[in-house]
Design a protein around this motif. Structure first.
Motif, PDB file in Angstrom:
ATOM      1  N   ALA A  78       0.828  -1.209   0.000  1.00 52.07           N
ATOM      2  CA  ALA A  78       0.000   0.000   0.000  1.00 52.07           C
ATOM      3  C   ALA A  78       0.865   1.263   0.000  1.00 52.07           C
ATOM      4  O   ALA A  78       0.559   2.237  -0.688  1.00 52.07           O
ATOM      5  N   ALA A  79       1.960   1.243   0.756  1.00 48.71           N
ATOM      6  CA  ALA A  79       2.858   2.400   0.787  1.00 48.71           C
ATOM      7  C   ALA A  79       3.532   2.602  -0.568  1.00 48.71           C
ATOM      8  O   ALA A  79       3.678   3.740  -1.029  1.00 48.71           O
ATOM      9  N   LEU A  80       3.923   1.510  -1.211  1.00 50.74           N
ATOM     10  CA  LEU A  80       4.531   1.628  -2.542  1.00 50.74           C
ATOM     11  C   LEU A  80       3.515   2.157  -3.549  1.00 50.74           C
ATOM     12  O   LEU A  80       3.854   3.011  -4.378  1.00 50.74           O
ATOM     13  N   ASP A  81       2.289   1.674  -3.489  1.00 49.02           N
ATOM     14  CA  ASP A  81       1.249   2.146  -4.402  1.00 49.02           C
ATOM     15  C   ASP A  81       0.984   3.637  -4.220  1.00 49.02           C
ATOM     16  O   ASP A  81       0.844   4.371  -5.201  1.00 49.02           O
ATOM     17  N   ARG A  82       0.932   4.088  -2.967  1.00 51.87           N
ATOM     18  CA  ARG A  82       0.720   5.516  -2.708  1.00 51.87           C
ATOM     19  C   ARG A  82       1.869   6.351  -3.278  1.00 51.87           C
ATOM     20  O   ARG A  82       1.640   7.400  -3.876  1.00 51.87           O
ATOM     21  N   ARG A  83       3.081   5.875  -3.087  1.00 52.30           N
ATOM     22  CA  ARG A  83       4.250   6.600  -3.600  1.00 52.30           C
ATOM     23  C   ARG A  83       4.215   6.675  -5.123  1.00 52.30           C
ATOM     24  O   ARG A  83       4.475   7.724  -5.719  1.00 52.30           O
ATOM     25  N   LEU A  84       3.872   5.569  -5.779  1.00 52.85           N
ATOM     26  CA  LEU A  84       3.822   5.553  -7.235  1.00 52.85           C
ATOM     27  C   LEU A  84       2.667   6.392  -7.774  1.00 52.85           C
ATOM     28  O   LEU A  84       2.808   7.039  -8.820  1.00 52.85           O
ATOM     29  N   GLU A  85       1.545   6.422  -7.077  1.00 55.95           N
ATOM     30  CA  GLU A  85       0.434   7.289  -7.480  1.00 55.95           C
ATOM     31  C   GLU A  85       0.857   8.756  -7.413  1.00 55.95           C
ATOM     32  O   GLU A  85       0.528   9.548  -8.294  1.00 55.95           O
ATOM     33  N   LYS A  86       1.596   9.092  -6.382  1.00 54.22           N
ATOM     34  CA  LYS A  86       2.097  10.460  -6.225  1.00 54.22           C
ATOM     35  C   LYS A  86       3.047  10.809  -7.369  1.00 54.22           C
ATOM     36  O   LYS A  86       2.966  11.893  -7.953  1.00 54.22           O
ATOM     37  N   GLU A  87       3.941   9.886  -7.696  1.00 57.19           N
ATOM     38  CA  GLU A  87       4.879  10.120  -8.798  1.00 57.19           C
ATOM     39  C   GLU A  87       4.142  10.275 -10.127  1.00 57.19           C
ATOM     40  O   GLU A  87       4.489  11.116 -10.951  1.00 57.19           O
ATOM     41  N   ALA A  88       3.103   9.449 -10.344  1.00 53.81           N
ATOM     42  CA  ALA A  88       2.335   9.508 -11.592  1.00 53.81           C
ATOM     43  C   ALA A  88       1.533  10.805 -11.696  1.00 53.81           C
ATOM     44  O   ALA A  88       1.333  11.316 -12.798  1.00 53.81           O
ATOM     45  N   ARG A  89       1.069  11.337 -10.572  1.00 57.15           N
ATOM     46  CA  ARG A  89       0.380  12.635 -10.604  1.00 57.15           C
ATOM     47  C   ARG A  89       1.355  13.748 -10.964  1.00 57.15           C
ATOM     48  O   ARG A  89       1.007  14.682 -11.679  1.00 57.15           O
ATOM     49  N   PHE A  90       2.579  13.650 -10.462  1.00 57.68           N
ATOM     50  CA  PHE A  90       3.606  14.654 -10.746  1.00 57.68           C
ATOM     51  C   PHE A  90       4.060  14.569 -12.197  1.00 57.68           C
ATOM     52  O   PHE A  90       4.255  15.578 -12.854  1.00 57.68           O
ATOM     53  N   ASP A  91       4.246  13.344 -12.698  1.00 57.05           N
ATOM     54  CA  ASP A  91       4.720  13.130 -14.066  1.00 57.05           C
ATOM     55  C   ASP A  91       3.928  11.984 -14.686  1.00 57.05           C
ATOM     56  O   ASP A  91       4.214  10.820 -14.430  1.00 57.05           O
ATOM     57  N   PRO A  92       2.934  12.276 -15.516  1.00 64.50           N
ATOM     58  CA  PRO A  92       2.108  11.210 -16.094  1.00 64.50           C
ATOM     59  C   PRO A  92       2.856  10.325 -17.089  1.00 64.50           C
ATOM     60  O   PRO A  92       2.323   9.310 -17.523  1.00 64.50           O
ATOM     61  N   ASP A  93       4.076  10.675 -17.457  1.00 62.10           N
ATOM     62  CA  ASP A  93       4.854   9.889 -18.412  1.00 62.10           C
ATOM     63  C   ASP A  93       5.721   8.817 -17.754  1.00 62.10           C
ATOM     64  O   ASP A  93       6.574   8.225 -18.410  1.00 62.10           O
ATOM     65  N   VAL A  94       5.543   8.563 -16.454  1.00 62.29           N
ATOM     66  CA  VAL A  94       6.386   7.589 -15.761  1.00 62.29           C
ATOM     67  C   VAL A  94       6.121   6.169 -16.262  1.00 62.29           C
ATOM     68  O   VAL A  94       5.032   5.846 -16.716  1.00 62.29           O
ATOM     69  N   TRP A  95       7.148   5.358 -16.176  1.00 63.27           N
ATOM     70  CA  TRP A  95       7.068   3.923 -16.456  1.00 63.27           C
ATOM     71  C   TRP A  95       7.212   3.207 -15.127  1.00 63.27           C
ATOM     72  O   TRP A  95       8.039   3.590 -14.291  1.00 63.27           O
ATOM     73  N   ILE A  96       6.453   2.139 -14.935  1.00 66.06           N
ATOM     74  CA  ILE A  96       6.580   1.318 -13.735  1.00 66.06           C
ATOM     75  C   ILE A  96       6.783  -0.123 -14.184  1.00 66.06           C
ATOM     76  O   ILE A  96       5.988  -0.664 -14.942  1.00 66.06           O
ATOM     77  N   VAL A  97       7.892  -0.705 -13.715  1.00 62.47           N
ATOM     78  CA  VAL A  97       8.243  -2.081 -14.062  1.00 62.47           C
ATOM     79  C   VAL A  97       8.308  -2.873 -12.764  1.00 62.47           C
ATOM     80  O   VAL A  97       9.010  -2.480 -11.823  1.00 62.47           O
TER      81      VAL A  97
END
Length: 115
Positions: A78-97
């Motif tokens: 859940a903490a990782l998902d929240r962090r990645l959601e925050k990153e995606a809001r900041f930069d919608p062009d992020v890649w997640i692998v």
């Protein structure tokens, strides 16, 4: 000249499969650019998040190499998902692998720097 993010991620996925692990692209960003985040999952359920290293960590002799730094190690999903959601809001062009590297340490698959 730096390779495209699409090519980098494709090569990363192939390298992980060749090492006996598993990788999946969870989120595709921009083909030419975009930050890459790697979620490394262990066999016991632990997860670590690696994100782009700060520009100050790049080696002048290899300016085109992508480097990663640990961001959230051992956190729950859940903490990782929240962090990645925050990153995606900041930069919608992020890649997640998402990666299960098997017996190969993640540091052998991606260049990791720590501070």
């Amino acid at each position: 000249m730096r390779i495209t993010t699409d090519l980098f991620v494709s090569a990363l996925v192939r390298r992980i499969f060749a090492a006996g692990g598993f990788a999946a692209v969870v989120k595709r960003g921009a083909t030419e650019a975009g930050a890459v985040f790697v979620i490394a999952r262990g066999r016991l359920g632990e997860a670590s998040l690696y994100g782009p290293a700060p520009q100050t960590s790049y080696d002048e002799s290899r300016p085109d190499e992508r480097r990663f730094t640990p961001m959230n190690q051992g956190d729950d999903a859940a903490a990782l998902d929240r962090r990645l959601e925050k990153e995606a809001r900041f930069d919608p062009d992020v890649w997640i692998v998402e990666v299960d590297a098997g017996d190969t340490p993640i540091e052998e698959l991606i260049p990791v720097v720590t501070f």
